[in-house]
Scaffold this motif. Sequence first.
Motif, PDB file in Angstrom:
ATOM      1  N   LEU A  56       0.830  -1.200   0.000  1.00  0.00           N
ATOM      2  CA  LEU A  56       0.000   0.000   0.000  1.00  0.00           C
ATOM      3  C   LEU A  56       0.865   1.250   0.000  1.00  0.00           C
ATOM      4  O   LEU A  56       1.912   1.291   0.649  1.00  0.00           O
ATOM      5  N   VAL A  57       0.400   2.265  -0.713  1.00  0.00           N
ATOM      6  CA  VAL A  57       0.995   3.587  -0.629  1.00  0.00           C
ATOM      7  C   VAL A  57      -0.086   4.520  -0.091  1.00  0.00           C
ATOM      8  O   VAL A  57      -1.224   4.511  -0.558  1.00  0.00           O
ATOM      9  N   ILE A  58       0.262   5.303   0.929  1.00  0.00           N
ATOM     10  CA  ILE A  58      -0.714   6.115   1.657  1.00  0.00           C
ATOM     11  C   ILE A  58      -0.352   7.588   1.528  1.00  0.00           C
ATOM     12  O   ILE A  58       0.808   7.973   1.705  1.00  0.00           O
ATOM     13  N   ALA A  59      -1.359   8.408   1.233  1.00  0.00           N
ATOM     14  CA  ALA A  59      -1.159   9.854   1.143  1.00  0.00           C
ATOM     15  C   ALA A  59      -2.260  10.564   1.914  1.00  0.00           C
ATOM     16  O   ALA A  59      -3.368  10.045   2.071  1.00  0.00           O
ATOM     17  N   CYS A  60      -1.956  11.765   2.387  1.00  0.00           N
ATOM     18  CA  CYS A  60      -2.913  12.580   3.127  1.00  0.00           C
ATOM     19  C   CYS A  60      -3.087  13.908   2.399  1.00  0.00           C
ATOM     20  O   CYS A  60      -2.150  14.407   1.760  1.00  0.00           O
ATOM     21  N   LEU A  61      -4.278  14.479   2.478  1.00  0.00           N
ATOM     22  CA  LEU A  61      -4.498  15.790   1.871  1.00  0.00           C
ATOM     23  C   LEU A  61      -3.631  16.829   2.575  1.00  0.00           C
ATOM     24  O   LEU A  61      -3.337  16.707   3.763  1.00  0.00           O
ATOM     25  N   PRO A  62      -3.200  17.858   1.860  1.00  0.00           N
ATOM     26  CA  PRO A  62      -2.369  18.894   2.487  1.00  0.00           C
ATOM     27  C   PRO A  62      -3.119  19.607   3.611  1.00  0.00           C
ATOM     28  O   PRO A  62      -4.342  19.764   3.549  1.00  0.00           O
ATOM     29  N   ALA A  63      -2.390  20.027   4.620  1.00  0.00           N
ATOM     30  CA  ALA A  63      -2.993  20.666   5.790  1.00  0.00           C
ATOM     31  C   ALA A  63      -3.822  21.883   5.390  1.00  0.00           C
ATOM     32  O   ALA A  63      -3.370  22.748   4.641  1.00  0.00           O
ATOM     33  N   GLY A  64      -5.064  21.913   5.873  1.00  0.00           N
ATOM     34  CA  GLY A  64      -5.937  23.046   5.616  1.00  0.00           C
ATOM     35  C   GLY A  64      -6.643  23.024   4.279  1.00  0.00           C
ATOM     36  O   GLY A  64      -7.451  23.912   3.996  1.00  0.00           O
ATOM     37  N   ASN A  65      -6.364  22.025   3.437  1.00  0.00           N
ATOM     38  CA  ASN A  65      -6.992  21.940   2.113  1.00  0.00           C
ATOM     39  C   ASN A  65      -7.879  20.705   2.036  1.00  0.00           C
ATOM     40  O   ASN A  65      -7.420  19.617   1.687  1.00  0.00           O
ATOM     41  N   MET A  66      -9.143  20.892   2.385  1.00  0.00           N
ATOM     42  CA  MET A  66     -10.094  19.791   2.371  1.00  0.00           C
ATOM     43  C   MET A  66     -10.938  19.854   1.099  1.00  0.00           C
ATOM     44  O   MET A  66     -10.863  20.804   0.324  1.00  0.00           O
ATOM     45  N   GLY A  67     -11.753  18.825   0.901  1.00  0.00           N
ATOM     46  CA  GLY A  67     -12.718  18.861  -0.186  1.00  0.00           C
ATOM     47  C   GLY A  67     -12.335  18.013  -1.377  1.00  0.00           C
ATOM     48  O   GLY A  67     -11.234  17.463  -1.476  1.00  0.00           O
ATOM     49  N   ASN A  68     -13.285  17.929  -2.317  1.00  0.00           N
ATOM     50  CA  ASN A  68     -13.119  17.066  -3.483  1.00  0.00           C
ATOM     51  C   ASN A  68     -11.989  17.520  -4.402  1.00  0.00           C
ATOM     52  O   ASN A  68     -11.290  16.691  -4.988  1.00  0.00           O
ATOM     53  N   THR A  69     -11.819  18.834  -4.546  1.00  0.00           N
ATOM     54  CA  THR A  69     -10.770  19.331  -5.441  1.00  0.00           C
ATOM     55  C   THR A  69      -9.391  18.916  -4.953  1.00  0.00           C
ATOM     56  O   THR A  69      -8.551  18.439  -5.729  1.00  0.00           O
ATOM     57  N   SER A  70      -9.150  19.077  -3.656  1.00  0.00           N
ATOM     58  CA  SER A  70      -7.862  18.691  -3.087  1.00  0.00           C
ATOM     59  C   SER A  70      -7.649  17.185  -3.183  1.00  0.00           C
ATOM     60  O   SER A  70      -6.553  16.718  -3.516  1.00  0.00           O
ATOM     61  N   ALA A  71      -8.703  16.407  -2.912  1.00  0.00           N
ATOM     62  CA  ALA A  71      -8.598  14.950  -2.989  1.00  0.00           C
ATOM     63  C   ALA A  71      -8.296  14.499  -4.412  1.00  0.00           C
ATOM     64  O   ALA A  71      -7.503  13.573  -4.633  1.00  0.00           O
ATOM     65  N   THR A  72      -8.921  15.151  -5.387  1.00  0.00           N
ATOM     66  CA  THR A  72      -8.677  14.806  -6.790  1.00  0.00           C
ATOM     67  C   THR A  72      -7.232  15.083  -7.178  1.00  0.00           C
ATOM     68  O   THR A  72      -6.592  14.283  -7.875  1.00  0.00           O
ATOM     69  N   THR A  73      -6.689  16.203  -6.720  1.00  0.00           N
ATOM     70  CA  THR A  73      -5.301  16.550  -7.028  1.00  0.00           C
ATOM     71  C   THR A  73      -4.338  15.529  -6.435  1.00  0.00           C
ATOM     72  O   THR A  73      -3.401  15.069  -7.102  1.00  0.00           O
ATOM     73  N   VAL A  74      -4.560  15.159  -5.179  1.00  0.00           N
ATOM     74  CA  VAL A  74      -3.700  14.165  -4.530  1.00  0.00           C
ATOM     75  C   VAL A  74      -3.791  12.823  -5.256  1.00  0.00           C
ATOM     76  O   VAL A  74      -2.773  12.154  -5.489  1.00  0.00           O
ATOM     77  N   ALA A  75      -5.002  12.424  -5.636  1.00  0.00           N
ATOM     78  CA  ALA A  75      -5.192  11.148  -6.330  1.00  0.00           C
ATOM     79  C   ALA A  75      -4.508  11.151  -7.694  1.00  0.00           C
ATOM     80  O   ALA A  75      -3.861  10.166  -8.080  1.00  0.00           O
ATOM     81  N   ASN A  76      -4.628  12.248  -8.425  1.00  0.00           N
ATOM     82  CA  ASN A  76      -3.997  12.325  -9.747  1.00  0.00           C
ATOM     83  C   ASN A  76      -2.475  12.272  -9.642  1.00  0.00           C
ATOM     84  O   ASN A  76      -1.802  11.623 -10.456  1.00  0.00           O
ATOM     85  N   ASN A  77      -1.915  12.948  -8.644  1.00  0.00           N
ATOM     86  CA  ASN A  77      -0.468  12.889  -8.443  1.00  0.00           C
ATOM     87  C   ASN A  77      -0.017  11.475  -8.086  1.00  0.00           C
ATOM     88  O   ASN A  77       1.024  11.000  -8.561  1.00  0.00           O
ATOM     89  N   MET A  78      -0.803  10.803  -7.258  1.00  0.00           N
ATOM     90  CA  MET A  78      -0.473   9.425  -6.885  1.00  0.00           C
ATOM     91  C   MET A  78      -0.491   8.510  -8.107  1.00  0.00           C
ATOM     92  O   MET A  78       0.400   7.662  -8.287  1.00  0.00           O
TER      93      MET A  78
END
Length: 239
Positions: A56-78
Amino acid sequence: MSPPYKREHYQIGIICALHTEAAAMIAMLDESHPTLPPQNDDPNKYSFGSIGDHNLVIACLPAGNMGNTSATTVANNMKRSFPIKFGLMVGIGGGVPSKKSDIRLGDVAVSQPTGPHGGVFQWDYGKTEQGGKFHRSGTLNKPPTALLHALQSLKIHDINKGIPLEDALATMATNNPRMVEEFGYEYQGADEDRLFHSAYDHATGETCEDCDVKEVIKRKPRKNTIPRVFYGNIASGNQ
């Protein structure tokens, strides 16, 4: 000794919205793996490990940046950094008890396609129609068939022998005592599991300390504190 792991060894991605969720996810790993050097164009920070035979590779959203847009960015980078086949969102949610599903504090909810929804629907996405009625239109596709087969096997095992969540939590506490002693990663007790009537307007504040106890719904105590697993649609949103 663990073999040297490379990026191609990680095909399952876990994303957590909060650092407290990521800490719990990392603590549940059977084995932790060394960190891999970051890609030049990927700002995500990753943790690596395995549960059973799955890396497994685990990532967390950046501090203070919640929501679908931030989650999508993290997922795309992964997905650009690893050959991800399956992605899972893991974290804390608010249960919605019903006569069919008596969900309590500490229970586990697993997304499963139910009715017209694919397992997850965006409850705050849609349009307001004439008369002020809000029509939800945000929904996601069903998970891959391989995951639905795995989910069915999990449910069968749950009926036959049960899922050893209590053992996993005990192991986590033994291996990470600081999480329990200083941060409260343990069952909070039935007294903290209070369900209020849905129409009740809660008092302001971060807790329900000042809320009206007369609005609490009386529920039959459980025989034990072992977490139960529930399956169905999960509501997601930006609010």
